[in-house]
Design a protein around this motif. Structure first.
Motif, PDB file in Angstrom:
ATOM      1  N   LEU A   1      33.809  68.534   1.765  1.00 56.50           N
ATOM      2  CA  LEU A   1      33.882  68.023   0.409  1.00 56.50           C
ATOM      3  C   LEU A   1      35.037  68.676  -0.352  1.00 56.50           C
ATOM      4  CD1 LEU A   1      32.402  66.159  -1.675  1.00 56.50           C
ATOM      5  CD2 LEU A   1      31.359  68.254  -2.534  1.00 56.50           C
TER       6      LEU A   1
ATOM      7  N   THR B   1      41.625  58.191  -7.822  1.00 55.21           N
ATOM      8  CA  THR B   1      40.384  58.810  -7.321  1.00 55.21           C
ATOM      9  C   THR B   1      39.980  60.007  -8.170  1.00 55.21           C
ATOM     10  OG1 THR B   1      41.007  58.142  -5.102  1.00 55.21           O
ATOM     11  CG2 THR B   1      39.304  59.830  -5.290  1.00 55.21           C
ATOM     12  N   MET B   2      40.965  60.859  -8.505  1.00 59.91           N
ATOM     13  CA  MET B   2      40.633  62.063  -9.271  1.00 59.91           C
ATOM     14  C   MET B   2      40.074  61.697 -10.651  1.00 59.91           C
ATOM     15  SD  MET B   2      41.085  64.331  -7.080  1.00 59.91           S
ATOM     16  CE  MET B   2      40.488  65.637  -8.127  1.00 59.91           C
TER      17      MET B   2
ATOM     18  N   VAL C   1      43.276  65.659  -1.655  1.00 55.56           N
ATOM     19  CA  VAL C   1      43.491  64.486  -2.498  1.00 55.56           C
ATOM     20  C   VAL C   1      44.158  64.907  -3.797  1.00 55.56           C
ATOM     21  CG1 VAL C   1      42.353  62.635  -3.795  1.00 55.56           C
ATOM     22  CG2 VAL C   1      41.603  63.171  -1.472  1.00 55.56           C
ATOM     23  N   LEU C   2      43.663  66.030  -4.356  1.00 53.27           N
ATOM     24  CA  LEU C   2      44.242  66.548  -5.598  1.00 53.27           C
ATOM     25  C   LEU C   2      45.722  66.858  -5.404  1.00 53.27           C
ATOM     26  CD1 LEU C   2      43.566  67.493  -8.516  1.00 53.27           C
ATOM     27  CD2 LEU C   2      43.241  69.776  -7.572  1.00 53.27           C
TER      28      LEU C   2
ATOM     29  N   LEU D   1      38.853  67.199  -0.957  1.00 57.47           N
ATOM     30  CA  LEU D   1      39.101  66.978  -2.377  1.00 57.47           C
ATOM     31  C   LEU D   1      40.392  67.687  -2.808  1.00 57.47           C
ATOM     32  CD1 LEU D   1      37.489  65.429  -4.517  1.00 57.47           C
ATOM     33  CD2 LEU D   1      36.589  67.620  -5.295  1.00 57.47           C
TER      34      LEU D   1
ATOM     35  N   LEU E   1      36.581  60.434 -10.391  1.00 57.90           N
ATOM     36  CA  LEU E   1      35.664  61.555 -10.205  1.00 57.90           C
ATOM     37  C   LEU E   1      35.278  62.160 -11.550  1.00 57.90           C
ATOM     38  CD1 LEU E   1      34.608  62.805  -7.576  1.00 57.90           C
ATOM     39  CD2 LEU E   1      36.252  64.643  -7.910  1.00 57.90           C
TER      40      LEU E   1
END
Lengths: 325, 292
Positions: free
Chosen positions: B19, B267-268, B26-27, B23, B271
């Motif tokens: 996770l 995506t961020m 991605v960030l 993440l 979230l």
């Protein structure tokens, strides 16, 4: 005396079995009535029928002479204290008590005053803002009681009110309930399986078995003049035997016991001695082969009787009751 | 390390590996620039002769995200569609859960199996089945036409209505199950006590049943709302061109435009949008659950 609640020929079946079987019962205004019986005798079902939580298959329920058989629970002037107390866990103590009053349309100062009064009646002043899970078992019971009496019902129904309390608290609460009933002037009907509890609290006791009321009378009358052997067995210990197809009954405390021969006495041998604090119970096997239970008060020197002693027993003829089964 | 600590470390390790690490990647990508290369984004680190001399970040993706109304509208539209779908699912799921919880004990398991039964078929297949039902030549239109109730086929597929239908259909079990779990535990004596104290059936529901089932309502709403916001398959297959959802935007950025940094930024932000209801849930949970 006025009849406040009348049960007329009520029957309730669950499947094939009748939980309540043709019960007729008059409850008097301002009395403390106990429904007494072993578990499964139908006493709780009868109480739930009074509250309107169960519908009888036959018979009627009258409150103040009015037929309420078809009246839903929320419209009946009776309230029930549940065995589990059934306090609303998401509400404070005060909100629990106010809940029923709000349904009557009370609000504002009048509502607050009634809640305060109910809390005071059960000596829980100042605990109104607590949640039920923050209270002890005894306090929860009082909240459940306060929630009912705040509504000033015609009849208060209590389902095994002492079941969740420890023995020490139970006796005190019995006395308090009795005093509270006298002060409030509300008719109380309590369901219990404990004959001591029924005798300690109630003005009258209805002894139930297999869905029927065996006898309804004062505790004294039930003890001294049981209608039949089943009632006699329920109240305290008793010696029962059959004599020419009749059941004879004799209370253990009515028998005199002595080492010396007694006039009109029966001789026997002590088989067992049980020390009970307030008295000692001797189990005496008579010459005829019958075992009798004899209660010896300590004032008479019960220590003198030991297992294996040869003793003599006697009792007044009037102490022997002849009972139908 | 004790055995207990080792056991406790396992979920943390799992979360870190599967996770937090992805993440973080991605960030990292969301701060890069898209370029034609493998991978299709600029390096996060500035390098000189193979040595890392600094980091190279750009906020251009995020700037575009908030300046281009497409993205903002997509977030709002997704949240709105998810919100309405959650509400519809709750209105449909609560009576179902209540009925199952009040059913005789021997019937309850059968009813629960019926709720879970659709999971035995692939989600995608079930959504395709809805297409078969809703299309102009589909079962519903054909049936209505043969009954003479309509002259021309109705436009059922590729509408926002079809998207709501799809989401409510697909996520209903996630609403029913937590509600059922809560309602089934509800003490029947409390309802009887409320009635005994003078409350009519609807008042009993409003003042006792509903407040005590609130944790179930919250859990069910979250289980539906969160995946529904990011839903891609349902709006893509059942929705029309006018159904704007962030999941579709994300898919387009990633697969059609091959703009990994932009899709990472989408995506961020998604979230962050979803963290708000989760925080709300966490804040409400201890207050509504008052059972000892």
């Amino acid at each position: 005396m006025n009849t406040v609640l009348r049960i007329a020929g009520v029957t309730k079946r669950f499947g094939a079995a009748a939980a309540v079987d043709g019960v007729t019962l008059d409850v008097r205004e301002n009395e403390f009535l106990a429904l007494l019986g072993a578990s499964g005798c139908g006493k709780t079902t009868l109480l739930r029928i009074m509250a309107g939580l169960e519908q009888p298959d036959a018979g009627q329920v009258f409150i103040d002479g009015k037929d309420v058989t078809a009246t839903p629970p929320y419209a009946r002037p009776v309230n029930m204290m549940f065995q589990s107390y059934a306090l609303f866990p998401h509400m404070t103590v005060a909100a629990n008590i106010a809940f029923g009053l709000k349904q009557d349309g009370l609000q504002g100062d009048a509502l607050a005053a009634r809640v305060k009064e109910a809390l005071g009646a059960v000596e829980l002043d100042g605990l109104g803002e607590r949640k039920p899970h923050q209270l002890s078992g005894g306090q929860r019971q009082r909240v459940a009681l306060a929630r009912c009496i705040a509504k000033r019902p015609r009849v208060l129904l209590l389902d095994e009110p002492m079941a969740a309390l420890d023995k020490h608290l139970r006796e005190r609460t019995q006395m308090e309930l009795k005093a509270l009933r006298a002060r409030l002037g509300i008719t109380f009907i309590v369901v219990t399986h404990d004959q001591d509890e029924a005798m300690a609290m109630a003005d009258r006791v209805a002894v139930m078995e297999a869905g029927r009321v065996l006898q309804i009378d004062t505790p004294l009358a039930l003890y001294e003049r049981p209608a039949n052997a089943r009632v006699a067995r329920f109240f305290g210990n008793i010696n029962l035997w059959t004599s020419s197809s009749k059941t004879m009954a004799l209370r253990p405390e009515r028998i005199r016991i002595s080492h010396a021969p007694l006039t009109d006495g029966v001789s026997g041998t002590i088989e067992n001695v049980v020390y009970l604090g307030t008295a000692t119970t001797c189990f005496v096997k008579t010459a005829a082969g019958q075992t009798l239970r004899v209660s010896v008060p300590h004032a008479e020197g019960a220590q003198a009787f030991n297992q294996g002693d040869a003793v003599h027993l006697s009792w007044p003829a009037s102490a022997v009751m002849e009972l139908p089964e | 390390m004790t055995r207990r600590a080792a056991v406790l470390a396992l979920p943390w390790l799992w979360a870190a590996l599967f996770l937090l690490l992805p993440l973080a990647l991605v960030l990292k990508i969301s701060f890069a620039e898209a370029q034609v290369s493998v991978p299709p984004y600029s390096d996060f680190f500035e390098r000189l002769d193979g040595a890392i001399v600094g980091v190279k970040t750009t906020f251009a993706n995020y700037q575009l995200l908030f300046s281009d109304s497409l993205y903002v509208r997509a977030y709002f539209s997704s949240s709105w569609i998810a919100f309405v779908s959650t509400l519809l699912t709750l209105l449909l799921g609560y009576p179902m859960a209540y009925a199952i919880a009040r059913a005789p004990a021997q019937r309850r398991n059968l009813l629960l199996v019926l709720i879970i039964l659709p999971f035995w078929t692939s989600f995608l297949v079930r959504i395709y089945a809805w297409m078969g039902l809703l299309r102009p030549t589909g079962i519903i239109n054909t049936a209505l036409q043969s009954l003479g109730m309509i002259d021309a086929p109705l436009q059922l597929l590729n509408t926002s209505g079809a998207v709501y239908l799809g989401i409510v259909y697909a996520y209903l079990p996630f609403m029913v199950l937590p509600l059922y779990a809560r309602l089934e535990k509800l003490d029947g004596a409390l309802l009887e006590a409320a009635a005994d104290l003078g409350a009519k059936p609807w008042q009993v529901f409003l003042h006792v049943t509903l407040p005590l089932s609130l944790p179930g309502v919250l859990a069910g709403c979250l289980l539906v709302f969160i995946p529904a916001v990011g839903e891609f398959v349902i709006p893509d297959l059942l929705g029309g061109a006018d159904t704007l959802m962030i999941g579709k935007v994300l898919w387009a950025e990633f697969f059609s435009n091959r703009d990994w940094p932009m899709s990472a930024a989408v995506t961020m932000v998604l979230l962050v949008v979803l963290v708000a209801p989760i925080m709300l849930f966490q804040a409400l949970q201890p207050r509504t659950d008052q059972r000892p």
